[in-house]
Scaffold this active site. Structure first.
Site, mmCIF file in Angstrom:
data_model
loop_
_atom_site.group_PDB
_atom_site.id
_atom_site.type_symbol
_atom_site.label_atom_id
_atom_site.label_comp_id
_atom_site.label_asym_id
_atom_site.label_seq_id
_atom_site.Cartn_x
_atom_site.Cartn_y
_atom_site.Cartn_z
ATOM 1 C CG ASP A 175 -2.235 0.599 0.909
ATOM 2 O OD1 ASP A 175 -2.346 1.554 0.027
ATOM 3 O OD2 ASP A 175 -2.966 0.630 1.913
ATOM 4 C CD GLU A 189 -0.340 6.137 -3.147
ATOM 5 O OE1 GLU A 189 -0.558 4.868 -3.698
ATOM 6 O OE2 GLU A 189 -0.366 6.403 -2.121
ATOM 7 C CG ASP A 245 -8.304 3.898 -0.492
ATOM 8 O OD1 ASP A 245 -8.018 2.702 -0.562
ATOM 9 O OD2 ASP A 245 -7.766 4.489 0.407
#
Length: 759
Positions: A414, A417, A477
């Site tokens: 995950d 970014e 998400d």
């Protein structure tokens, strides 16, 4: 970034120095070097003062031409750089008083020697695009920042696709896109996976080889041009000839890397604890038991963030209060035939024991003043691993090896970014160029650790160029709505057009609790994606919490996917070998059908299955069918195209069509995704034309060729023969023509090489 005020004028405070002419040309070994001053040189005095751009033309492989423009060569950062294949192929060079020409394969670039500046790319006697006057230049903004810019022409009717994961309309014309990774969900113009590569329906693609922020104005500053710009003093781009969209993707992925083949087990159903829900080993066991009791095949169990203790992400230690016996729990899951995946990220919370360890050893990213970079986002006092340091990569990898020793099979990588730029990297890399590049080093580190133990698979969120080598990626998400379902699909199709072969999403959506109708419709979409995961944020995704029909729908589509694995894994092998995505935008598969140009709510799953997810509670859907007689896989009815259809589907159905002339290999098992696909395989022939001949390779679960068959039709006879592979039991079934929808079927016992059916 927009530099102009309308078509004629620059914005206030902007200075532009555009290439005016190819004044000086030098032919070197396999390349051309051009000096392009910012004004025409009509006498010697004009060579004094004023900017001169250096333009280098070369070719890294046939049918690809590289253009590199530099203003101040001493100001070009050295790292990081993308790994791009360079075979230095033979090229043809020609320079005379009127033009300079370089040809690689079928692609040619011509640069006119006199003013105005003109650089034209063509193939087969047809112009593809051009850099014309006031296109290539060095710019300064009102803050005196320096940018390099290029504009390539768009022909009338030319459509642009790509640029990575984008959640808006599939066609990029009219959009402004910044290549800058951000954690922004699926409902805005920012994205987790930004790729500075686009392709058009005119037979070419463009890859801007710049790892930092690249700003694209796709017909949005000059409506007949694609503009791209980057801060700094250099700009490199590669023009890639097709002529088909598939050819462009094959060449682009040959340059930047093709996906690794994920293990066959990863194509089954993944079930997660979800994120902030309360769970422990008893919860996990109840989920696994519940799926087994309801006869829903499950392949992977995923533990999300709270497998570790709060505030300590990541320390790679199981929370002893919640999971007191992790080794035993993993062993028990494995005994039930499940694989195990763990959530990780590249951040180290201050409460983690690894914070002091990493800071002392120099493994954490630092500010220019030498202090560890920290903030309170996600975890209190979080720091970032400095993956430019080989020692830091090995340190991080060592922590993961301990988990693999416990029996863990995969990692959900995950984040990656929100990478700061006010930092100093161990290898001296430019922080702006590292912002997007960071995720590549992060995911490479994890992928290599997994590869030490066998075929690796990630579940990654962020990516940049080259990230396609490290599958699988998921869409991030999203909300739990039909609108978010559509957003996710657009993002996945766009990512596929940037060379990513494998893609997934959170079935039912991530944020919020989906309505049962949303969940059931999303299940069908999710199980007809390359990878399929049930995951949410604050609510569980086990189907019986929605309604009993949800269980039936999940069971049906999970079993369908398992039966389709001989075909689907064949498409996966093709993705790894050729760089073509498993989930394909319709335009990729049907470039000559203008009805497919804008379609972003349906797709081809591999070359022969059309999927149109239903995104409404009532089941109403309109979708487009290309030419020919297609067959609905679920009920055998036929559908004719080209044209639009409007239908209503129950929750256990959706438009799932088999392409005319396809031979679809289906398997004998529906309880798991990894089995001997050739043993008991059925070759389903759909509306074979007279004279048709199809070769069908049924892969083995390790990606090899388990068996190869040839199916053909001559007149009223359809024949099939096994041409390679071990003797197996196999069948031929006909669909279409005067036969019933289920068609006649002939089964061959092991050792039988030929089957024939008379129409």
């Amino acid at each position: 970034m927009k530099f102009k005020d309308g078509y004629w004028r620059l914005r206030p405070g902007v200075r532009a120095d555009y290439a005016a002419a190819a004044h000086d040309v030098t032919a070197e070994a396999g390349s051309l070097r051009i000096l392009a001053p910012a004004r025409p040189i009509t006498h010697r005095g004009y060579t004094i003062d004023g900017p001169v751009l250096r333009v280098d033309l070369s070719s890294p492989m046939p049918d690809v031409i590289r253009v590199r423009t530099v203003h101040f060569a001493g100001s070009v950062p050295g790292a990081p750089v993308f790994e791009v294949r360079d075979d230095a192929p033979d090229v043809d060079l020609a320079v005379d008083a009127e033009q300079a020409v370089l040809t690689s394969g079928a692609l040619t670039v011509r640069v006119r020697r006199d003013a105005p500046w003109e650089m034209t790319f063509s193939a087969g006697g047809r112009e593809l695009t051009r850099s014309a006057g006031k296109s290539l230049g060095a710019m300064r903004d009102p803050g005196d920042r320096h940018f390099m810019v290029e504009q390539l022409g768009l022909a009338a009717g030319e459509l642009v696709y790509g640029l990575g994961e984008r959640f808006g309309p599939l066609v990029r014309n009219g959009q402004s896109v910044d290549i800058w990774n951000e954690d922004g969900g699926t409902s805005s113009d920012v994205a987790y996976k930004n790729i500075p590569f686009y392709l058009t329906n005119r037979g070419y693609g463009v890859f801007v080889n710049h790892p930092g922020r690249v700003s694209f104005e796709v017909g949005s500053e000059s409506v007949s041009r694609v503009q791209f710009s980057a801060e700094g003093h250099d700009l490199e781009y590669l023009v890639i000839h097709g002529p088909t969209p598939k050819d462009i993707l094959r060449r682009y992925t040959a340059l930047t890397g093709r996906p690794a083949l994920p293990p066959a087990w990863s194509f089954g159903l993944w079930l997660s604890t979800s994120f902030t829900t309360d769970y422990d080993e008893a919860t996990v066991a109840s989920f696994v038991d519940g799926m087994a009791e309801r006869d829903v095949p499950l392949s992977v169990f995923h533990f999300d963030c709270f497998w570790m203790r709060r505030y300590r992400w990541c320390d790679f230690e199981w929370d002893p209060e919640v999971f007191p016996d992790p080794e035993g729990m993993i062993r028990r899951l494995k005994e039930r035939g499940l694989r195990v995946c763990l959530w990780i990220n590249p951040y180290i919370g201050q409460a983690s024991a690894l914070f002091d360890e990493g800071a002392t050893a120099g493994h954490l990213l630092r500010r220019p003043d030498g202090t560890v970079w920290q903030d309170d986002h996600w975890q209190a006092g979080r720091a970032l691993v400095d993956f430019t340091s080989p020692a830091a990569r090995e340190w991080y990898a060592g922590k993961l090896r301990g988990l693999l020793d416990m029996g863990v099979d995969a990692f959900k990588t995950d984040f990656g970014e929100r990478i700061p730029t006010d930092v100093a990297y161990a290898d001296g890399a430019d922080p702006e160029r590292m912002h997007n590049y960071y995720t590549l080093l992060y995911n490479e580190t994890v992928h290599r650790v997994l590869a030490e133990r066998g075929a690796p698979v990630l579940f990654a969120r962020s990516a940049t160029v080259g990230g396609q080598r490290l599958p699988v990626h998921w869409g991030g998400d999203c909300e739990s709505t039909f609108e978010a379902m559509a957003e996710s699909l657009r993002g996945g199709l766009s990512l596929g057009l940037a060379g990513f072969g494998f893609w997934s999403h959170d079935i039912g959506g991530f944020e919020g609790r989906p309505d049962p109708a949303v969940f059931k419709r999303w299940v069908a979409f999710g199980l007809l994606s390359s990878h399929s995961r049930l995951h949410g944020s604050s609510s569980y995704r086990v189907p019986w919490l929605f309604d009993e029909e949800s269980v039936d729908v999940l069971r049906s589509f999970t079993r369908l996917k398992a039966r389709l694995m001989p075909y689907l894994y064949g498409a996966a092998v093709e993705a790894a070998a050729e760089g073509l995505p498993m989930m394909r935008a319709m335009q990729l598969e049907f470039p000559g059908d203008r009805g497919c140009d804008h379609l972003d709510a349906q797709y081809m799953l591999g070359p022969d299955l059309l999927v149109a997810p239903v995104m409404s509670a009532d089941g109403d859907i309109s979708y487009y069918v290309p030419g020919g007689t297609w067959t609905r896989l679920l009920d055998g009815e036929t559908v004719s195209g080209p044209g639009w259809r409007t239908e209503r589907h129950g929750f256990g159905s959706l438009p799932l069509l088999v392409r005319p002339g396809a031979v679809l290999a289906t398997g004998a098992r529906e309880d798991r995704p990894d089995y001997d696909y050739a043993d008991g395989v059925t070759l389903n022939a759909y509306h074979l034309a007279d004279g048709a001949r199809r070769t069908v390779t049924v892969p083995s679960p390790d990606g090899g060729a388990g068996a190869v068959f040839e199916v053909s039709r001559t007149g009223d006879r359809v024949s099939a023969r096994r041409v390679a592979g071990a003797p197996v039991r196999w069948s031929l079934r006909l669909h279409g023509g005067p036969q019933t929808s289920d068609g006649p079927r002939v089964t061959a016992e092991p050792g039988t090489d030929d089957i024939e059916i008379t129409l």
